[in-house]
Design a protein around this motif. Structure first.
Motif, PDB file in Angstrom:
ATOM      1  N   ARG A 134       0.838  -1.199   0.000  1.00  0.00           N
ATOM      2  CA  ARG A 134       0.000   0.000   0.000  1.00  0.00           C
ATOM      3  C   ARG A 134       0.874   1.251   0.000  1.00  0.00           C
ATOM      4  O   ARG A 134       2.066   1.199   0.217  1.00  0.00           O
ATOM      5  CB  ARG A 134      -0.883   0.045   1.244  1.00  0.00           C
ATOM      6  CG  ARG A 134      -1.888  -1.092   1.308  1.00  0.00           C
ATOM      7  CD  ARG A 134      -3.040  -0.714   2.179  1.00  0.00           C
ATOM      8  NE  ARG A 134      -3.948  -1.844   2.325  1.00  0.00           N
ATOM      9  CZ  ARG A 134      -5.162  -1.868   1.842  1.00  0.00           C
ATOM     10  NH1 ARG A 134      -5.637  -0.849   1.176  1.00  0.00           N
ATOM     11  NH2 ARG A 134      -5.928  -2.921   2.048  1.00  0.00           N
ATOM     12  N   THR A 135       0.201   2.374  -0.204  1.00  0.00           N
ATOM     13  CA  THR A 135       0.801   3.687  -0.011  1.00  0.00           C
ATOM     14  C   THR A 135       0.277   4.218   1.310  1.00  0.00           C
ATOM     15  O   THR A 135      -0.939   4.322   1.496  1.00  0.00           O
ATOM     16  CB  THR A 135       0.429   4.653  -1.156  1.00  0.00           C
ATOM     17  OG1 THR A 135       0.875   4.096  -2.394  1.00  0.00           O
ATOM     18  CG2 THR A 135       1.054   6.016  -0.945  1.00  0.00           C
ATOM     19  N   ARG A 136       1.182   4.540   2.217  1.00  0.00           N
ATOM     20  CA  ARG A 136       0.814   4.991   3.560  1.00  0.00           C
ATOM     21  C   ARG A 136       1.204   6.459   3.738  1.00  0.00           C
ATOM     22  O   ARG A 136       2.226   6.902   3.203  1.00  0.00           O
ATOM     23  CB  ARG A 136       1.521   4.161   4.636  1.00  0.00           C
ATOM     24  CG  ARG A 136       1.186   2.689   4.578  1.00  0.00           C
ATOM     25  CD  ARG A 136      -0.301   2.447   4.709  1.00  0.00           C
ATOM     26  NE  ARG A 136      -0.589   1.033   4.916  1.00  0.00           N
ATOM     27  CZ  ARG A 136      -1.782   0.561   5.264  1.00  0.00           C
ATOM     28  NH1 ARG A 136      -2.797   1.396   5.424  1.00  0.00           N
ATOM     29  NH2 ARG A 136      -1.970  -0.721   5.416  1.00  0.00           N
ATOM     30  N   THR A 137       0.393   7.185   4.480  1.00  0.00           N
ATOM     31  CA  THR A 137       0.674   8.575   4.801  1.00  0.00           C
ATOM     32  C   THR A 137       1.037   8.687   6.275  1.00  0.00           C
ATOM     33  O   THR A 137       0.324   8.158   7.135  1.00  0.00           O
ATOM     34  CB  THR A 137      -0.540   9.473   4.494  1.00  0.00           C
ATOM     35  OG1 THR A 137      -0.868   9.344   3.115  1.00  0.00           O
ATOM     36  CG2 THR A 137      -0.250  10.923   4.816  1.00  0.00           C
ATOM     37  N   VAL A 138       2.142   9.348   6.535  1.00  0.00           N
ATOM     38  CA  VAL A 138       2.596   9.595   7.903  1.00  0.00           C
ATOM     39  C   VAL A 138       2.627  11.113   8.096  1.00  0.00           C
ATOM     40  O   VAL A 138       3.265  11.838   7.322  1.00  0.00           O
ATOM     41  CB  VAL A 138       4.009   9.014   8.144  1.00  0.00           C
ATOM     42  CG1 VAL A 138       4.493   9.348   9.545  1.00  0.00           C
ATOM     43  CG2 VAL A 138       4.013   7.506   7.895  1.00  0.00           C
ATOM     44  N   SER A 139       1.908  11.592   9.119  1.00  0.00           N
ATOM     45  CA  SER A 139       1.946  13.012   9.429  1.00  0.00           C
ATOM     46  C   SER A 139       2.891  13.233  10.608  1.00  0.00           C
ATOM     47  O   SER A 139       2.979  12.383  11.509  1.00  0.00           O
ATOM     48  CB  SER A 139       0.555  13.567   9.730  1.00  0.00           C
ATOM     49  OG  SER A 139      -0.002  12.921  10.848  1.00  0.00           O
ATOM     50  N   VAL A 140       3.584  14.353  10.591  1.00  0.00           N
ATOM     51  CA  VAL A 140       4.573  14.669  11.614  1.00  0.00           C
ATOM     52  C   VAL A 140       4.268  16.052  12.173  1.00  0.00           C
ATOM     53  O   VAL A 140       4.100  17.007  11.403  1.00  0.00           O
ATOM     54  CB  VAL A 140       6.009  14.628  11.053  1.00  0.00           C
ATOM     55  CG1 VAL A 140       7.029  14.939  12.133  1.00  0.00           C
ATOM     56  CG2 VAL A 140       6.299  13.282  10.404  1.00  0.00           C
ATOM     57  N   THR A 141       4.206  16.145  13.495  1.00  0.00           N
ATOM     58  CA  THR A 141       4.025  17.437  14.154  1.00  0.00           C
ATOM     59  C   THR A 141       5.129  17.609  15.195  1.00  0.00           C
ATOM     60  O   THR A 141       5.602  16.619  15.767  1.00  0.00           O
ATOM     61  CB  THR A 141       2.649  17.571  14.824  1.00  0.00           C
ATOM     62  OG1 THR A 141       2.485  16.489  15.757  1.00  0.00           O
ATOM     63  CG2 THR A 141       1.530  17.508  13.800  1.00  0.00           C
ATOM     64  N   THR A 142       5.506  18.841  15.435  1.00  0.00           N
ATOM     65  CA  THR A 142       6.514  19.115  16.431  1.00  0.00           C
ATOM     66  C   THR A 142       6.005  20.200  17.374  1.00  0.00           C
ATOM     67  O   THR A 142       5.189  21.045  16.988  1.00  0.00           O
ATOM     68  CB  THR A 142       7.831  19.600  15.800  1.00  0.00           C
ATOM     69  OG1 THR A 142       7.568  20.731  14.967  1.00  0.00           O
ATOM     70  CG2 THR A 142       8.476  18.494  14.970  1.00  0.00           C
ATOM     71  N   VAL A 143       6.492  20.158  18.601  1.00  0.00           N
ATOM     72  CA  VAL A 143       6.156  21.140  19.619  1.00  0.00           C
ATOM     73  C   VAL A 143       7.451  21.518  20.309  1.00  0.00           C
ATOM     74  O   VAL A 143       8.224  20.638  20.720  1.00  0.00           O
ATOM     75  CB  VAL A 143       5.152  20.577  20.647  1.00  0.00           C
ATOM     76  CG1 VAL A 143       4.882  21.589  21.745  1.00  0.00           C
ATOM     77  CG2 VAL A 143       3.862  20.148  19.972  1.00  0.00           C
ATOM     78  N   GLY A 144       7.699  22.812  20.446  1.00  0.00           N
ATOM     79  CA  GLY A 144       8.900  23.265  21.147  1.00  0.00           C
ATOM     80  C   GLY A 144       8.655  23.382  22.637  1.00  0.00           C
ATOM     81  O   GLY A 144       7.522  23.537  23.086  1.00  0.00           O
ATOM     82  N   ASP A 145       9.747  23.281  23.394  1.00  0.00           N
ATOM     83  CA  ASP A 145       9.663  23.466  24.855  1.00  0.00           C
ATOM     84  C   ASP A 145       9.354  24.905  25.183  1.00  0.00           C
ATOM     85  O   ASP A 145       9.705  25.822  24.525  1.00  0.00           O
ATOM     86  CB  ASP A 145      10.976  23.049  25.534  1.00  0.00           C
ATOM     87  CG  ASP A 145      11.090  21.530  25.611  1.00  0.00           C
ATOM     88  OD1 ASP A 145      10.094  20.828  25.450  1.00  0.00           O
ATOM     89  OD2 ASP A 145      12.239  21.074  25.834  1.00  0.00           O
TER      90      ASP A 145
END
Length: 129
Positions: free
Chosen positions: A118-129
């Motif tokens: 399959r084709t998979r989608t991965v989302s990435v989020t970041t949060v700073g301190d």
């Protein structure tokens, strides 16, 4: 930020560490990075990226969850994939330190495909301190 991963077999692992790392903004010195696979038959795990261990992980999931005999199979014959992905989980959260993923020496982020190819989608989020 999101990226896609092409998988080649029904149950496999794909190293996505570099793709997750590329999503960390250059100005983020410290915080957290969360990657989430947007599917119910795939997951993410932090583990050693060693071919034999990856094979062991695949065998473990295959042995733990039988390929057939599940009620959901009456609908689309992939209940095993859903159950395996539920065990793995859809996300990983990795600390960011000095602008980079703070993974241990042998740690990598692996996408665990349970219903490929399959084709998979991965989302990435970041949060700073």
């Amino acid at each position: 930020m999101a990226f896609t991963v092409e998988t080649e077999s029904r149950l496999t692992t794909v190293d996505v560490t570099d793709r997750i790392a590329a999503a960390v903004p250059e100005d983020l010195e410290s915080g957290t990075c969360t990657a989430f696979v947007e599917h119910t038959t795939a997951g993410l795990v932090v583990q050693e990226n060693e071919p034999r261990l990856r094979g062991d992980l695949e065998s473990f999931l295959r042995d733990l969850v039988p390929d057939e005999g599940h009620a959901h199979d009456q609908l689309d014959r992939n209940a095993d994939s859903h159950l395996r992905a539920a065990l793995v989980g859809p996300d990983v959260t990795i600390p960011v330190a000095d602008g980079e993923l703070a993974l241990g020496t042998w740690q990598s982020a692996l996408l665990v495909e349970c219903d490929g190819p399959r084709t998979r989608t991965v989302s990435v989020t970041t949060v700073g301190d």
